[in-house]
Scaffold this active site. Sequence first.
Site, short mmCIF file in Angstrom:
data_model
loop_
_atom_site.label_atom_id
_atom_site.label_comp_id
_atom_site.label_asym_id
_atom_site.label_seq_id
_atom_site.Cartn_x
_atom_site.Cartn_y
_atom_site.Cartn_z
N HIS A 15 -29.21 36.22 4.36
CA HIS A 15 -30.68 35.85 3.41
C HIS A 15 -31.31 37.33 3.25
O HIS A 15 -32.30 37.26 2.42
CB HIS A 15 -31.29 35.06 4.14
CG HIS A 15 -31.53 35.45 5.57
ND1 HIS A 15 -32.47 36.42 6.02
CD2 HIS A 15 -30.80 34.98 6.74
CE1 HIS A 15 -32.35 36.50 7.34
NE2 HIS A 15 -31.53 35.61 7.80
N CYS A 16 -30.75 38.49 3.75
CA CYS A 16 -31.62 39.40 3.57
C CYS A 16 -30.82 40.59 2.74
O CYS A 16 -31.03 41.14 1.66
CB CYS A 16 -32.17 40.16 4.85
SG CYS A 16 -33.26 39.17 5.87
N LEU A 17 -29.75 41.22 3.29
CA LEU A 17 -28.98 42.42 3.04
C LEU A 17 -28.40 42.29 1.58
O LEU A 17 -28.53 43.10 0.53
CB LEU A 17 -27.89 43.17 3.78
CG LEU A 17 -28.49 43.30 5.52
CD1 LEU A 17 -27.22 44.10 5.92
CD2 LEU A 17 -29.68 44.31 5.13
#
Length: 416
Positions: A258-260
């Site tokens: 969900h981030c990088l």
Amino acid sequence: MQIVVAGQGYVGLPLAVRAAEVGHRVVGYDVDPHRVRQLAAGDSYVEDVASTRLRAVLDTGAYSATADAGALAGYDIAVITVPTPLRDGVPDLTYIESCARTLGEHLRPGATVVLESTTYPGTTEELMLPILEETSGLKGGVDFHVGFSPERIAPGNRRWSFEGTPKLVSGIDATSLDVIKGFYDGIFHTTVPVSGPKVAELAKLIENTFRLINISMINELATLTDRLGVNIWEAIDAAGTKPFGFTRFTPGPGVGGHCLPVDPLFLSWKIREDLGVPFRFVELADDVNRHMPDCVVQRVVDALDRRGIPVSRARILLLGLTYKINATDLRNSPSARVAELLTGLGADVRGAEPNIPDSAELTVRRVDATPEEVAAADAVVLLMDHERFDLPMIQQHAAWVLDCRNRMAGANVEVL
């Protein structure tokens, strides 16, 4: 205090349960009625929150879950933890906008709204605050408090707990900062105040952009050192003996979660939108990592060719389909792209993923990593080295392995 945590996903649920455990009255608000029914039944779907913890705060009445916006009335502090996806390279902040309107309808003088969802610098003050003011008829910094405090969730991280990870806090004015810091001081061991929401928003993006760029550099290097005949894993270990000036990153089939794959592109988009120039490091890093599944597939195809096996007639076993070791999250996992490419070439692709429920949908036929299944495969690809995999057994029975995590060695094993 009466706390609302809007969004009961991997960020919101741990915060809501922790706030209830330290003595607040917490309403977990989510627009998904299925999630709400699960939570009300004491069934946690977030790996960092055990169902026993959830049931404990439900039983005491400190926590309740609801999809009814009317239940939000009377809150002292509301925290927004909703998704912020990318749509065709553009940040989609509609969840924040909708949630701010809902909270604004119940906003009263003296209350506080905190945004935790990852986003570009300026979102708190330029997007969320005006919606709260318009909906409530109140004035931020005068009638109510506002700030940004980025989430730093690391699912499955055994070294850094939720409450043990330092928490950045900010406010639109000194009073907002004092209130927000006071709230989080009771939940986290350490809070770190910064001068304003834009700094906190940028700090979160710097954290993830740093990781994306360094991972992409190592990934691209891995595609080159293989052709140079140099073992990149040994070289990384050697570089890691330097006690300063080096942070260890290792190759893999691409980044996921969900981030990088998402957060750094928020920053890249904002810079292009406001300044009209590219953030070249991020754009290059994103390009490298989006093509890592192609590199994995090419390594498999080349190895099959050397053994006289057309990929169109090959049976291939993919091991580990989540984006992170021992995790249960399939979001943006590069394994889906690897499977798609191999299937498109005509291969019989199967996947073993022991960490997700049998009901979870996969893009490939699901199997268990048994000796028989491993031996039947023309190629085995270790994408994620979950602890539940019997790696010695896999190495023993596999005809050929592409090990993307450098966990095996032998004549039948190649590392990425």
